[in-house]
Design a protein around this motif. Structure first.
Motif, PDB file in Angstrom:
ATOM      1  N   ASN A   9      35.128  46.666  36.352  1.00  0.00           N
ATOM      2  CA  ASN A   9      36.309  47.480  36.072  1.00  0.00           C
ATOM      3  C   ASN A   9      36.574  48.531  37.150  1.00  0.00           C
ATOM      4  O   ASN A   9      37.449  49.385  36.979  1.00  0.00           O
ATOM      5  CB  ASN A   9      36.228  48.154  34.699  1.00  0.00           C
ATOM      6  CG  ASN A   9      36.104  47.148  33.578  1.00  0.00           C
ATOM      7  OD1 ASN A   9      36.951  46.266  33.440  1.00  0.00           O
ATOM      8  ND2 ASN A   9      35.048  47.246  32.781  1.00  0.00           N
ATOM      9  N   LYS A  44      33.865  39.255  38.058  1.00  0.00           N
ATOM     10  CA  LYS A  44      33.896  40.325  37.058  1.00  0.00           C
ATOM     11  C   LYS A  44      35.255  41.009  37.110  1.00  0.00           C
ATOM     12  O   LYS A  44      36.047  40.794  38.038  1.00  0.00           O
ATOM     13  CB  LYS A  44      32.787  41.343  37.334  1.00  0.00           C
ATOM     14  CG  LYS A  44      32.882  41.992  38.720  1.00  0.00           C
ATOM     15  CD  LYS A  44      31.659  42.835  39.030  1.00  0.00           C
ATOM     16  CE  LYS A  44      31.668  43.342  40.457  1.00  0.00           C
ATOM     17  NZ  LYS A  44      30.410  44.055  40.813  1.00  0.00           N
ATOM     18  N   SER A  45      35.528  41.853  36.129  1.00  0.00           N
ATOM     19  CA  SER A  45      36.762  42.637  36.136  1.00  0.00           C
ATOM     20  C   SER A  45      36.754  43.588  37.324  1.00  0.00           C
ATOM     21  O   SER A  45      35.797  44.363  37.503  1.00  0.00           O
ATOM     22  CB  SER A  45      36.883  43.441  34.839  1.00  0.00           C
ATOM     23  OG  SER A  45      37.087  42.607  33.730  1.00  0.00           O
ATOM     24  N   ALA A  68      34.404  36.024  33.621  1.00  0.00           N
ATOM     25  CA  ALA A  68      34.164  35.786  32.197  1.00  0.00           C
ATOM     26  C   ALA A  68      35.488  35.743  31.437  1.00  0.00           C
ATOM     27  O   ALA A  68      36.526  36.217  31.911  1.00  0.00           O
ATOM     28  CB  ALA A  68      33.265  36.878  31.636  1.00  0.00           C
ATOM     29  N   ALA A  69      35.438  35.211  30.236  1.00  0.00           N
ATOM     30  CA  ALA A  69      36.641  35.007  29.428  1.00  0.00           C
ATOM     31  C   ALA A  69      37.324  36.306  29.030  1.00  0.00           C
ATOM     32  O   ALA A  69      38.489  36.296  28.615  1.00  0.00           O
ATOM     33  CB  ALA A  69      36.295  34.205  28.175  1.00  0.00           C
ATOM     34  N   THR A  70      36.630  37.441  29.170  1.00  0.00           N
ATOM     35  CA  THR A  70      37.213  38.733  28.811  1.00  0.00           C
ATOM     36  C   THR A  70      37.637  39.542  30.030  1.00  0.00           C
ATOM     37  O   THR A  70      38.151  40.651  29.890  1.00  0.00           O
ATOM     38  CB  THR A  70      36.192  39.559  28.008  1.00  0.00           C
ATOM     39  OG1 THR A  70      34.975  39.668  28.767  1.00  0.00           O
ATOM     40  CG2 THR A  70      35.886  38.901  26.677  1.00  0.00           C
ATOM     41  N   ASP A  71      37.444  39.016  31.230  1.00  0.00           N
ATOM     42  CA  ASP A  71      37.641  39.801  32.450  1.00  0.00           C
ATOM     43  C   ASP A  71      39.088  39.797  32.924  1.00  0.00           C
ATOM     44  O   ASP A  71      39.807  38.804  32.805  1.00  0.00           O
ATOM     45  CB  ASP A  71      36.743  39.274  33.570  1.00  0.00           C
ATOM     46  CG  ASP A  71      35.282  39.648  33.366  1.00  0.00           C
ATOM     47  OD1 ASP A  71      35.011  40.595  32.612  1.00  0.00           O
ATOM     48  OD2 ASP A  71      34.412  38.971  33.949  1.00  0.00           O
ATOM     49  N   LYS A  72      39.483  40.920  33.539  1.00  0.00           N
ATOM     50  CA  LYS A  72      40.809  41.079  34.133  1.00  0.00           C
ATOM     51  C   LYS A  72      40.646  41.422  35.602  1.00  0.00           C
ATOM     52  O   LYS A  72      39.915  42.350  35.959  1.00  0.00           O
ATOM     53  CB  LYS A  72      41.601  42.180  33.422  1.00  0.00           C
ATOM     54  CG  LYS A  72      42.963  42.456  34.040  1.00  0.00           C
ATOM     55  CD  LYS A  72      43.704  43.542  33.272  1.00  0.00           C
ATOM     56  CE  LYS A  72      45.063  43.838  33.913  1.00  0.00           C
ATOM     57  NZ  LYS A  72      45.811  44.878  33.152  1.00  0.00           N
ATOM     58  N   GLY A  82      38.769  33.362  33.603  1.00  0.00           N
ATOM     59  CA  GLY A  82      38.992  34.783  33.388  1.00  0.00           C
ATOM     60  C   GLY A  82      40.086  34.954  32.349  1.00  0.00           C
ATOM     61  O   GLY A  82      40.862  34.026  32.076  1.00  0.00           O
ATOM     62  N   ASN A  83      40.176  36.135  31.787  1.00  0.00           N
ATOM     63  CA  ASN A  83      41.200  36.398  30.782  1.00  0.00           C
ATOM     64  C   ASN A  83      42.567  36.582  31.418  1.00  0.00           C
ATOM     65  O   ASN A  83      43.568  36.053  30.927  1.00  0.00           O
ATOM     66  CB  ASN A  83      40.838  37.643  29.980  1.00  0.00           C
ATOM     67  CG  ASN A  83      41.874  37.964  28.915  1.00  0.00           C
ATOM     68  OD1 ASN A  83      42.238  37.122  28.106  1.00  0.00           O
ATOM     69  ND2 ASN A  83      42.375  39.184  28.942  1.00  0.00           N
ATOM     70  N   GLU A  84      42.605  37.337  32.560  1.00  0.00           N
ATOM     71  CA  GLU A  84      43.895  37.692  33.134  1.00  0.00           C
ATOM     72  C   GLU A  84      43.767  37.927  34.627  1.00  0.00           C
ATOM     73  O   GLU A  84      42.827  38.558  35.099  1.00  0.00           O
ATOM     74  CB  GLU A  84      44.426  38.954  32.448  1.00  0.00           C
ATOM     75  CG  GLU A  84      45.779  39.422  32.910  1.00  0.00           C
ATOM     76  CD  GLU A  84      46.259  40.608  32.080  1.00  0.00           C
ATOM     77  OE1 GLU A  84      46.283  40.490  30.827  1.00  0.00           O
ATOM     78  OE2 GLU A  84      46.584  41.654  32.663  1.00  0.00           O
ATOM     79  N   GLY A 134      44.066  31.125  30.043  1.00  0.00           N
ATOM     80  CA  GLY A 134      44.090  32.443  30.663  1.00  0.00           C
ATOM     81  C   GLY A 134      45.525  32.836  30.936  1.00  0.00           C
ATOM     82  O   GLY A 134      46.471  32.076  30.665  1.00  0.00           O
TER      83      GLY A 134
END
Length: 303
Positions: free
Chosen positions: A62, A80-81, A106-110, A133-135, A159
Motif C-alpha cells: 500500500n 502487492k498493493s 493477490a485477489a485483494t490487492d490494488k 489482482g483485485n484492481e 478483476g
C-alpha cells in the motif's frame, strides 16, 4: 556475579542487534528512484534507488514509489498493493525483449500506475500485463513500440481495470486486450487514444464487461472495437472510431456491443456483426465515409 552481569550485557547487546537489524530491513511507505540512484540504497529521498525493481522490495504494501528526476527505471513485476507515480518527471521504462510491467498480485490487492512512459523499442512484449489482482488503475501512461499488446489483462480469476488518459501506439497486437479464465473481468476506459495497432480494444475469453467513453480509436489494421469471444459485452459512448478495417465488430455469436453518441468514420466496414451477435444503438451515432456498414440489429431503449 560478574559472570552473570557479563551474560546479561551480552544478552542485551544481542537483543539490540536484532532490533537494529529488524529496523534496517523495515519497508518504507514511500520510496524514491532517481536516474543517478543506486539499488543498494534504502530508496529514501536523500538516498534513492536506481530502478523500480530495486525500490519495490523496499516499499511496504500500500506504499508508493515516487520519481525524483528523469530517467529510465527498468521493467518491474508487482506482487502487492502499490502505487508507482512518475509525476512531474520523464519516468521511463525501456522494456526491450520483455514485458514492461507485470502485475501478479493477490485477489485483494490494488495497483496504481501513473505518469509513466513504457517503450518496447520494437522487441518488448506487453507494455503492461495484468495477471492477477483485485484492481489495476492506469492513468496518464504512454505505451509504444511493443510486439504484443499495449495493456493485456489476462486474468486468472477476474478483476477490475481502470484506464484513463492513456496513449497506446505501434503495437504488434491489441492496444488493450481483456480476458479472464474464471470469475468476471470489468474494465472502464476513459479518454484513451489507441492507434497503429492490430485491434484497438479486444475483448476475449471469459465473462467480460467493458465500458469505453470519450476515446479515440483510429488507424488500426484489423478492428477498432472487437468482441471476440462470447459472452463479451462492450459499451462505447462519445468516442471516435475511424480509419480501421472494421470499426465495430461483434465477431462471435453471443457477444454484444452497445454504441451511443459515437463518430464511426472512414472504416472499410463501419459496423459488422455475425449471426447471433448483437450491436445495439440508441440512434445517436454518426456514420460517414465507411466502405460499407451493417445497420445495428437492436435498439437501446431511451427513458
Amino acid at each position: 556475579m560478574n559472570k552473570m552481569k557479563l551474560m546479561g550485557s551480552l544478552f542485551a547487546l544481542f537483543v539490540a542487534m536484532l532490533i537494529c537489524g529488524s529496523q534496517a530491513q523495515a519497508q518504507a511507505t514511500r520510496t524514491w528512484v532517481s536516474g543517478v540512484g543506486d539499488d543498494a540504497n534504502p530508496c529514501s529521498r536523500t538516498a534513492p534507488c536506481k530502478t523500480f525493481a530495486g525500490a519495490i522490495s523496499k516499499t511496504a504494501a500500500n506504499g508508493e514509489i515516487s520519481v525524483l528526476d528523469p530517467g529510465g527505471f527498468g521493467a518491474v513485476t508487482i506482487t502487492k498493493s502499490i502505487t508507482i507515480n512518475g509525476y512531474g518527471q520523464i519516468a521511463g521504462i525501456l522494456s526491450a525483449g520483455t514485458n514492461g510491467i507485470v502485475i501478479n498480485a493477490a485477489a485483494t490487492d490494488k495497483v496504481i500506475l501513473k505518469n509513466l512512459s513504457i517503450v518496447g523499442a520494437g522487441t518488448g512484449l506487453d507494455g503492461i500485463r495484468f495477471l492477477a489482482g483485485n484492481e489495476l488503475v492506469v492513468e496518464n501512461v504512454q505505451i509504444s513500440n511493443v510486439t504484443s499488446d499495449g495493456i493485456e489483462a489476462a486474468l486468472t480469476n477476474g478483476g477490475r481495470l481502470f484506464v484513463k488518459d492513456v496513449n497506446i501506439t505501434a503495437c504488434g497486437g491489441s492496444g488493450i486486450k481483456i480476458s479472464t479464465a474464471a470469475g468476471v473481468a470489468t474494465a472502464s476506459l476513459d479518454d484513451v487514444r489507441i492507434q497503429n495497432v492490430v485491434n484497438g480494444v479486444e475483448v476475449g475469453a471469459g465473462s467480460n464487461f467493458v465500458m469505453i467513453q470519450r476515446s479515440s480509436i483510429v488507424s488500426n489494421s484489423s478492428n477498432g472495437i472487437l468482441a471476440a469471444t462470447s459472452p463479451a459485452v462492450i459499451s462505447v459512448e462519445n468516442s471516435t472510431i475511424a480509419f480501421n478495417n472494421n470499426g465495430v465488430n461483434a465477431n462471435v455469436a453471443g457477444t454484444t456491443i452497445r454504441i451511443s453518441g459515437n463518430g464511426i468514420y472512414n472504416n472499410t466496414t463501419g459496423v459488422k456483426f455475425v449471426a447471433g451477435a448483437i450491436v445495439e444503438s440508441d440512434g445517436t451515432n454518426k456514420l460517414a465515409g465507411n466502405g460499407s456498414s451493417q445497420a445495428p440489429n437492436s435498439v437501446i431503449a431511451k427513458q
